[in-house]
Design a protein around this motif. Structure first.
Motif, PDB file in Angstrom:
ATOM      1  N   ALA A   1       0.820  -1.207   0.000  1.00  0.00           N
ATOM      2  CA  ALA A   1       0.000   0.000   0.000  1.00  0.00           C
ATOM      3  C   ALA A   1       0.858   1.264   0.000  1.00  0.00           C
ATOM      4  N   SER A   2       2.114   1.148   0.443  1.00  0.00           N
ATOM      5  CA  SER A   2       2.999   2.310   0.480  1.00  0.00           C
ATOM      6  C   SER A   2       3.398   2.791  -0.909  1.00  0.00           C
ATOM      7  N   PHE A   3       3.199   1.950  -1.903  1.00  0.00           N
ATOM      8  CA  PHE A   3       3.622   2.287  -3.258  1.00  0.00           C
ATOM      9  C   PHE A   3       2.435   2.634  -4.158  1.00  0.00           C
ATOM     10  N   ALA A   4       1.337   3.076  -3.553  1.00  0.00           N
ATOM     11  CA  ALA A   4       0.107   3.326  -4.304  1.00  0.00           C
ATOM     12  C   ALA A   4       0.323   4.344  -5.429  1.00  0.00           C
ATOM     13  N   GLY A   5      -0.411   4.155  -6.503  1.00  0.00           N
ATOM     14  CA  GLY A   5      -0.326   5.038  -7.654  1.00  0.00           C
ATOM     15  C   GLY A   5      -0.723   4.280  -8.897  1.00  0.00           C
ATOM     16  N   SER A   6      -0.503   4.888 -10.056  1.00  0.00           N
ATOM     17  CA  SER A   6      -0.744   4.195 -11.321  1.00  0.00           C
ATOM     18  C   SER A   6       0.215   3.018 -11.446  1.00  0.00           C
ATOM     19  N   ALA A   7      -0.006   2.174 -12.449  1.00  0.00           N
ATOM     20  CA  ALA A   7       0.865   1.007 -12.631  1.00  0.00           C
ATOM     21  C   ALA A   7       2.321   1.429 -12.771  1.00  0.00           C
ATOM     22  N   GLU A   8       2.561   2.491 -13.550  1.00  0.00           N
ATOM     23  CA  GLU A   8       3.929   2.969 -13.758  1.00  0.00           C
ATOM     24  C   GLU A   8       4.502   3.532 -12.462  1.00  0.00           C
ATOM     25  N   GLU A   9       3.672   4.298 -11.727  1.00  0.00           N
ATOM     26  CA  GLU A   9       4.143   4.878 -10.469  1.00  0.00           C
ATOM     27  C   GLU A   9       4.406   3.786  -9.438  1.00  0.00           C
ATOM     28  N   PHE A  10       3.535   2.788  -9.376  1.00  0.00           N
ATOM     29  CA  PHE A  10       3.719   1.678  -8.443  1.00  0.00           C
ATOM     30  C   PHE A  10       5.049   0.969  -8.708  1.00  0.00           C
ATOM     31  N   THR A  11       5.317   0.650  -9.977  1.00  0.00           N
ATOM     32  CA  THR A  11       6.548  -0.063 -10.323  1.00  0.00           C
ATOM     33  C   THR A  11       7.771   0.787 -10.032  1.00  0.00           C
ATOM     34  N   GLU A  12       7.686   2.080 -10.319  1.00  0.00           N
ATOM     35  CA  GLU A  12       8.805   2.985 -10.059  1.00  0.00           C
ATOM     36  C   GLU A  12       9.100   3.073  -8.562  1.00  0.00           C
ATOM     37  N   LYS A  13       8.061   3.260  -7.761  1.00  0.00           N
ATOM     38  CA  LYS A  13       8.246   3.368  -6.308  1.00  0.00           C
ATOM     39  C   LYS A  13       8.785   2.066  -5.723  1.00  0.00           C
ATOM     40  N   LEU A  14       8.275   0.939  -6.211  1.00  0.00           N
ATOM     41  CA  LEU A  14       8.726  -0.355  -5.708  1.00  0.00           C
ATOM     42  C   LEU A  14      10.198  -0.565  -6.038  1.00  0.00           C
ATOM     43  N   GLY A  15      10.588  -0.251  -7.284  1.00  0.00           N
ATOM     44  CA  GLY A  15      11.995  -0.374  -7.664  1.00  0.00           C
ATOM     45  C   GLY A  15      12.893   0.536  -6.853  1.00  0.00           C
ATOM     46  N   THR A  16      12.422   1.738  -6.579  1.00  0.00           N
ATOM     47  CA  THR A  16      13.203   2.679  -5.769  1.00  0.00           C
ATOM     48  C   THR A  16      13.403   2.143  -4.355  1.00  0.00           C
ATOM     49  N   TRP A  17      12.368   1.515  -3.797  1.00  0.00           N
ATOM     50  CA  TRP A  17      12.499   0.938  -2.456  1.00  0.00           C
ATOM     51  C   TRP A  17      13.530  -0.181  -2.435  1.00  0.00           C
ATOM     52  N   PHE A  18      13.533  -1.029  -3.452  1.00  0.00           N
ATOM     53  CA  PHE A  18      14.543  -2.085  -3.547  1.00  0.00           C
ATOM     54  C   PHE A  18      15.947  -1.477  -3.584  1.00  0.00           C
ATOM     55  N   VAL A  19      16.126  -0.459  -4.430  1.00  0.00           N
ATOM     56  CA  VAL A  19      17.439   0.171  -4.587  1.00  0.00           C
ATOM     57  C   VAL A  19      17.897   0.800  -3.276  1.00  0.00           C
ATOM     58  N   GLN A  20      17.019   1.527  -2.622  1.00  0.00           N
ATOM     59  CA  GLN A  20      17.385   2.173  -1.365  1.00  0.00           C
ATOM     60  C   GLN A  20      17.769   1.151  -0.307  1.00  0.00           C
ATOM     61  N   GLY A  21      17.052   0.037  -0.269  1.00  0.00           N
ATOM     62  CA  GLY A  21      17.381  -1.005   0.691  1.00  0.00           C
ATOM     63  C   GLY A  21      18.755  -1.595   0.445  1.00  0.00           C
ATOM     64  N   VAL A  22      19.092  -1.843  -0.821  1.00  0.00           N
ATOM     65  CA  VAL A  22      20.409  -2.382  -1.161  1.00  0.00           C
ATOM     66  C   VAL A  22      21.497  -1.386  -0.808  1.00  0.00           C
ATOM     67  N   GLU A  23      21.279  -0.122  -1.117  1.00  0.00           N
ATOM     68  CA  GLU A  23      22.304   0.893  -0.861  1.00  0.00           C
ATOM     69  C   GLU A  23      22.581   1.077   0.628  1.00  0.00           C
ATOM     70  N   THR A  24      21.522   1.007   1.448  1.00  0.00           N
ATOM     71  CA  THR A  24      21.737   1.167   2.890  1.00  0.00           C
ATOM     72  C   THR A  24      22.480  -0.023   3.486  1.00  0.00           C
ATOM     73  N   LEU A  25      22.345  -1.181   2.866  1.00  0.00           N
ATOM     74  CA  LEU A  25      22.980  -2.394   3.396  1.00  0.00           C
ATOM     75  C   LEU A  25      24.338  -2.670   2.744  1.00  0.00           C
ATOM     76  N   LYS A  26      24.685  -1.914   1.725  1.00  0.00           N
ATOM     77  CA  LYS A  26      25.886  -2.242   0.942  1.00  0.00           C
ATOM     78  C   LYS A  26      27.174  -2.272   1.767  1.00  0.00           C
ATOM     79  N   PRO A  27      27.400  -1.378   2.724  1.00  0.00           N
ATOM     80  CA  PRO A  27      28.628  -1.501   3.528  1.00  0.00           C
ATOM     81  C   PRO A  27      28.776  -2.869   4.194  1.00  0.00           C
TER      82      PRO A  27
END
Length: 419
Positions: free
Chosen positions: A383-409
């Motif tokens: 529900a945190s990624f609500a929006g159009s199909a394109e917006e949903f996919t973009e927000k979901l991908g951004t969340w994945f990226v942010q999670g990887v970057e915070t854990l990368k060290p």
């Protein structure tokens, strides 16, 4: 304790529970890409076989594992030979062969520790590869399939053909490796047999308390009652048949309309995750898949192991989880969302790994620790990624990226092997 077990079984025979006894007693921790169903089913099957009297056990061995053996007459002579020599079932029996230490799933032996059968149980996990020749800077390591290790170990203990020995692959969806079952000498023994879990299910149904009676303990034939409970578990896990059911077709009808869009979305995620992993060496990228047992859709990448040129012991996964259909990661702190959610997980399956919390790199807030510190998980409601199909996919991908970057060290520290 015996009285408690009998009472529990009696209650199950009077009232059909929503979940079978075996499902209720399933205590192994599950997680995406590694659910310990194989270990649990091995223990459950051996428990049933170990409760039989000698004649029942001999009949079960023949019907379950030896039906297709070309040496069935030798097996019958051996199994029915000395009534004073009892048979013993064991799980995770340790063997040593050619510098390799391994633990076959199920072993049948005599009281004198003569090994008759090794049964390797596969639900959907890949075969292990045993390193037999370490590599160096110029030559890669040499590996041998676990089935070849087991068969060759059996052959090394053979009595020169005087007593049969066999290697059984008990499988749900994993095909036998090349040459297995065709008499290949690489597998050591003559009897190389493949048995399907669906066949075990049919045997359990035919021999459960619903269809048979026998010697009773407390008014209940324990192994036949437990056989009936195990059939329910196999039904719950979709292992009772190899062919499609009406439920499968109904689910496929819905999924068919969505698969291409889901695939397109995961194809968009991977380049972004790969870019976020800059500085972390990648061994191999998998492809997204739907795990019907764990109710997840996920993609993953194996990361290069410290000091090695392969990656099979640790990985990063990202995807969507449906918690109402899955028991993975129950009881974590912080808890994962109870509604459908996106997740990221990183798993290290290496001996000696002290756990993520003992690394010098600080683990970001929100990540939950599992498996004694060898796994980190984080989730976010869809529900945190609500929006159009394109917006949903973009927000979901951004969340994945942010999670990887915070854990990368922490990922870089693990890969460096300085722990």
């Amino acid at each position: 304790m015996q009285a408690v077990i009998v009472l529990l079984i009696f209650c199950a025979s009077m009232v059909r529970w929503a979940m079978s006894i075996y499902m209720r007693l399933f205590k192994y921790r599950e997680r995406p890409r590694r659910a310990p169903k194989e270990d649990f089913l091995s223990e459950a099957l051996v428990d049933i076989l170990s409760r039989m009297n000698r004649d029942e056990m001999i009949s079960a061995v023949e019907q379950l594992f030896l039906t297709n053996s070309p040496r069935i007459h030798l097996w019958r002579e051996r199994l029915q030979g000395d009534p004073g020599d009892p048979f013993i079932w064991s799980t995770q029996y340790q063997i040593e062969f050619d510098g390799v230490s391994a633990r076959p799933d199920i072993v049948l032996m005599t009281h004198q520790r003569e090994i008759l059968l090794i049964v390797e149980n596969k639900v959907n996990a890949a075969f292990q590869e045993h390193e037999i020749e370490p590599g160096d800077s110029e030559e890669p390591s040499v590996y041998r399939s676990q089935l070849k290790t087991y068969g060759q170990w059996l052959a090394s203990r053979s009595l020169g053909g005087k007593s049969p020995d066999g290697l059984v692959l008990l499988t749900h969806s994993v095909p036998p490796p090349e040459g297995f079952g065709a008499g290949s000498l690489e597998y050591g023994v003559d009897d190389q047999l493949v048995v399907k879990w669906s066949s075990v299910y049919k045997w359990l149904v035919q021999n459960s308390s619903l269809h048979n009676s026998g010697t009773l303990v407390g008014g209940i034939n324990l192994w036949r009652q437990l056989a009936g409970e195990l059939t329910e578990l196999l039904e719950d896990w979709g292992m009772s048949a190899e062919v499609m059911t009406q439920f499968d077709l109904s689910a496929a009808e819905v999924f068919a309309q969505s698969r291409d869009r889901i695939s397109e979305s995961f194809e968009c995620f991977w380049p972004r995750v790969k870019s976020a992993l800059s500085g972390v060496s990648i061994y191999s990228h998998q492809t997204w898949d739907f795990d019907s047992h764990g109710a997840t859709m996920s993609d993953s990448v194996y990361l290069l192991e410290p000091q090695e040129r392969r990656g099979s012991k640790w990985y990063l996964a990202w995807g969507v989880r449906f918690p109402s259909k899955s028991r993975w990661w129950d009881g974590l702190n912080p808890a994962l969302p109870t509604t459908n959610h996106a997740y990221l997980s990183v798993v290290v399956e290496r001996a000696g790994f002290p756990g993520f919390r003992r690394l010098s790199s600080k683990i970001p807030q929100g990540w939950a620790e599992a498996e004694n510190g060898s796994e980190l998980v984080i989730g976010e409601p869809l529900a945190s990624f609500a929006g159009s199909a394109e917006e949903f996919t973009e927000k979901l991908g951004t969340w994945f990226v942010q999670g990887v970057e915070t854990l990368k060290p922490a990922l870089i520290e693990v890969q460096a092997g300085n722990w």
